[in-house]
Scaffold this motif. Structure first.
Motif, PDB file in Angstrom:
ATOM      1  N   ASP A   1       1.377  -1.278  -0.024  1.00 24.34           N
ATOM      2  CA  ASP A   1       0.043   0.244  -0.027  1.00 24.34           C
ATOM      3  C   ASP A   1       0.901   1.657   0.401  1.00 24.34           C
ATOM      4  O   ASP A   1       0.084   2.064  -0.080  1.00 24.34           O
ATOM      5  CB  ASP A   1      -0.976  -0.241   1.018  1.00 24.34           C
ATOM      6  N   LEU A   2       1.886   1.543   0.246  1.00 25.21           N
ATOM      7  CA  LEU A   2       3.006   2.381  -0.225  1.00 25.21           C
ATOM      8  C   LEU A   2       3.122   2.898  -1.587  1.00 25.21           C
ATOM      9  O   LEU A   2       3.276   1.840  -2.847  1.00 25.21           O
ATOM     10  CB  LEU A   2       4.429   2.084   0.786  1.00 25.21           C
ATOM     11  N   GLU A   3       4.003   3.870  -1.749  1.00 26.71           N
ATOM     12  CA  GLU A   3       3.987   4.147  -3.261  1.00 26.71           C
ATOM     13  C   GLU A   3       5.633   3.816  -3.326  1.00 26.71           C
ATOM     14  O   GLU A   3       6.749   3.212  -2.703  1.00 26.71           O
ATOM     15  CB  GLU A   3       4.312   6.166  -3.427  1.00 26.71           C
ATOM     16  N   MET A   4       5.244   3.531  -4.959  1.00 22.97           N
ATOM     17  CA  MET A   4       6.558   2.191  -5.228  1.00 22.97           C
ATOM     18  C   MET A   4       8.257   2.669  -4.793  1.00 22.97           C
ATOM     19  O   MET A   4       8.970   2.155  -4.109  1.00 22.97           O
ATOM     20  CB  MET A   4       6.427   2.228  -6.751  1.00 22.97           C
ATOM     21  N   HIS A   5       8.519   4.307  -5.343  1.00 22.24           N
ATOM     22  CA  HIS A   5       9.505   4.570  -4.893  1.00 22.24           C
ATOM     23  C   HIS A   5       9.435   4.938  -3.432  1.00 22.24           C
ATOM     24  O   HIS A   5      10.841   4.291  -3.075  1.00 22.24           O
ATOM     25  CB  HIS A   5       9.167   6.374  -4.804  1.00 22.24           C
ATOM     26  N   ILE A   6       8.733   4.746  -2.626  1.00 26.83           N
ATOM     27  CA  ILE A   6       9.290   4.547  -1.430  1.00 26.83           C
ATOM     28  C   ILE A   6       9.858   3.220  -0.624  1.00 26.83           C
ATOM     29  O   ILE A   6      10.506   2.460   0.069  1.00 26.83           O
ATOM     30  CB  ILE A   6       8.150   5.623  -0.265  1.00 26.83           C
ATOM     31  N   ARG A   7       9.256   1.824  -1.046  1.00 26.14           N
ATOM     32  CA  ARG A   7       9.803   1.261  -1.446  1.00 26.14           C
ATOM     33  C   ARG A   7      10.810   0.401  -1.725  1.00 26.14           C
ATOM     34  O   ARG A   7      12.192  -0.211  -1.476  1.00 26.14           O
ATOM     35  CB  ARG A   7       8.394   0.081  -1.949  1.00 26.14           C
ATOM     36  N   VAL A   8      11.064   1.183  -3.111  1.00 28.32           N
ATOM     37  CA  VAL A   8      12.566   1.036  -3.395  1.00 28.32           C
ATOM     38  C   VAL A   8      12.973   1.597  -2.815  1.00 28.32           C
ATOM     39  O   VAL A   8      14.786   1.336  -2.845  1.00 28.32           O
ATOM     40  CB  VAL A   8      12.326   1.293  -5.012  1.00 28.32           C
ATOM     41  N   SER A   9      12.535   3.017  -2.170  1.00 29.25           N
ATOM     42  CA  SER A   9      14.209   3.943  -1.704  1.00 29.25           C
ATOM     43  C   SER A   9      14.243   2.982  -0.471  1.00 29.25           C
ATOM     44  O   SER A   9      15.565   2.569   0.363  1.00 29.25           O
ATOM     45  CB  SER A   9      13.318   4.733  -0.745  1.00 29.25           C
ATOM     46  N   ALA A  10      13.290   2.130   0.193  1.00 31.03           N
ATOM     47  CA  ALA A  10      13.810   1.275   1.782  1.00 31.03           C
ATOM     48  C   ALA A  10      14.790  -0.136   1.599  1.00 31.03           C
ATOM     49  O   ALA A  10      15.518  -0.156   1.985  1.00 31.03           O
ATOM     50  CB  ALA A  10      12.549   0.628   2.293  1.00 31.03           C
ATOM     51  N   SER A  11      13.935  -0.864   0.077  1.00 34.75           N
ATOM     52  CA  SER A  11      15.240  -1.563   0.076  1.00 34.75           C
ATOM     53  C   SER A  11      17.102  -1.595  -0.621  1.00 34.75           C
ATOM     54  O   SER A  11      17.431  -1.720  -0.159  1.00 34.75           O
ATOM     55  CB  SER A  11      14.525  -2.704  -1.253  1.00 34.75           C
ATOM     56  N   ILE A  12      16.700   0.001  -0.756  1.00 34.93           N
ATOM     57  CA  ILE A  12      17.849   0.455  -1.687  1.00 34.93           C
ATOM     58  C   ILE A  12      18.470   0.329   0.490  1.00 34.93           C
ATOM     59  O   ILE A  12      20.433   0.735   0.318  1.00 34.93           O
ATOM     60  CB  ILE A  12      18.190   1.715  -1.952  1.00 34.93           C
ATOM     61  N   ILE A  13      18.355   1.386   0.575  1.00 43.66           N
ATOM     62  CA  ILE A  13      18.665   1.870   2.387  1.00 43.66           C
ATOM     63  C   ILE A  13      19.018   0.324   3.453  1.00 43.66           C
ATOM     64  O   ILE A  13      20.086   0.574   3.807  1.00 43.66           O
ATOM     65  CB  ILE A  13      18.057   2.300   3.082  1.00 43.66           C
ATOM     66  N   PHE A  14      18.109  -0.691   2.793  1.00 42.77           N
ATOM     67  CA  PHE A  14      18.326  -1.875   3.569  1.00 42.77           C
ATOM     68  C   PHE A  14      19.890  -2.312   3.002  1.00 42.77           C
ATOM     69  O   PHE A  14      20.452  -3.047   3.861  1.00 42.77           O
ATOM     70  CB  PHE A  14      17.035  -2.790   3.416  1.00 42.77           C
ATOM     71  N   LYS A  15      20.026  -2.689   1.943  1.00 46.85           N
ATOM     72  CA  LYS A  15      21.181  -3.096   1.006  1.00 46.85           C
ATOM     73  C   LYS A  15      22.201  -2.169   1.629  1.00 46.85           C
ATOM     74  O   LYS A  15      23.160  -3.061   1.972  1.00 46.85           O
ATOM     75  CB  LYS A  15      20.829  -3.139  -0.623  1.00 46.85           C
ATOM     76  N   ASN A  16      22.365  -0.930   1.817  1.00 46.18           N
ATOM     77  CA  ASN A  16      22.928   0.162   1.815  1.00 46.18           C
ATOM     78  C   ASN A  16      23.474  -0.353   3.552  1.00 46.18           C
ATOM     79  O   ASN A  16      24.685  -0.649   4.256  1.00 46.18           O
ATOM     80  CB  ASN A  16      23.074   0.969   1.838  1.00 46.18           C
TER      81      ASN A  16
END
Length: 129
Positions: free
Chosen positions: A19-34
């Motif tokens: 239910d979150l916008e895709m750019h927020i989800r992608v940002s969270a996954s990038i922050i997670f990877k880093n």
């Protein structure tokens, strides 16, 4: 902030939340990877403190494969990279079920899942050469 317990788990949860916008989800996954890249390794020779507690490490490893395989491709790529980073440190001794968990997913017949498994298996095997 990323030194807080459950930080990585919260980022994974945000990556999964449809239910979150895709750019927020992608940002969270990038922050997670880093976050994983900066904090997962433990160098016992240099007395580096474990920056991610054991409970969070287990929670991440128990959920990341299924989450990666069920995610859109932009998120899948980030989580696949994170799995590779974790596997470099933990596989096979601290993550013995990594490959068997991925192989089990090949039975799904779903191209998206199979592609994710193969991408991740390639990066995992490449880090162990």
């Amino acid at each position: 902030m990323d030194a807080q317990p459950n930080f990585g788990c919260v980022l994974l949860m945000l990556s999964k939340k449809e239910d979150l916008e895709m750019h927020i989800r992608v940002s969270a996954s990038i922050i997670f990877k880093n976050y994983i890249k900066r904090n997962w390794a433990i160098n016992e020779d240099e007395q580096i403190v474990n920056k991610i507690n054991e409970q969070d490490r287990l929670a991440i490893k128990s959920s990341i494969i299924d989450l990666m395989l069920s995610s859109p491709e932009q998120i899948q790529r980030q989580l696949s990279d994170a799995i590779s980073i974790i596997s470099k440190e933990d596989f096979p001794d601290k993550w013995p079920n990594l490959l068997s968990g991925m192989v089990e997913q090949l039975k799904s017949g779903d191209f998206h899942i199979i592609n994710g498994v193969l991408r991740t298996a390639h990066s995992v095997s490449y880090t162990h050469l």
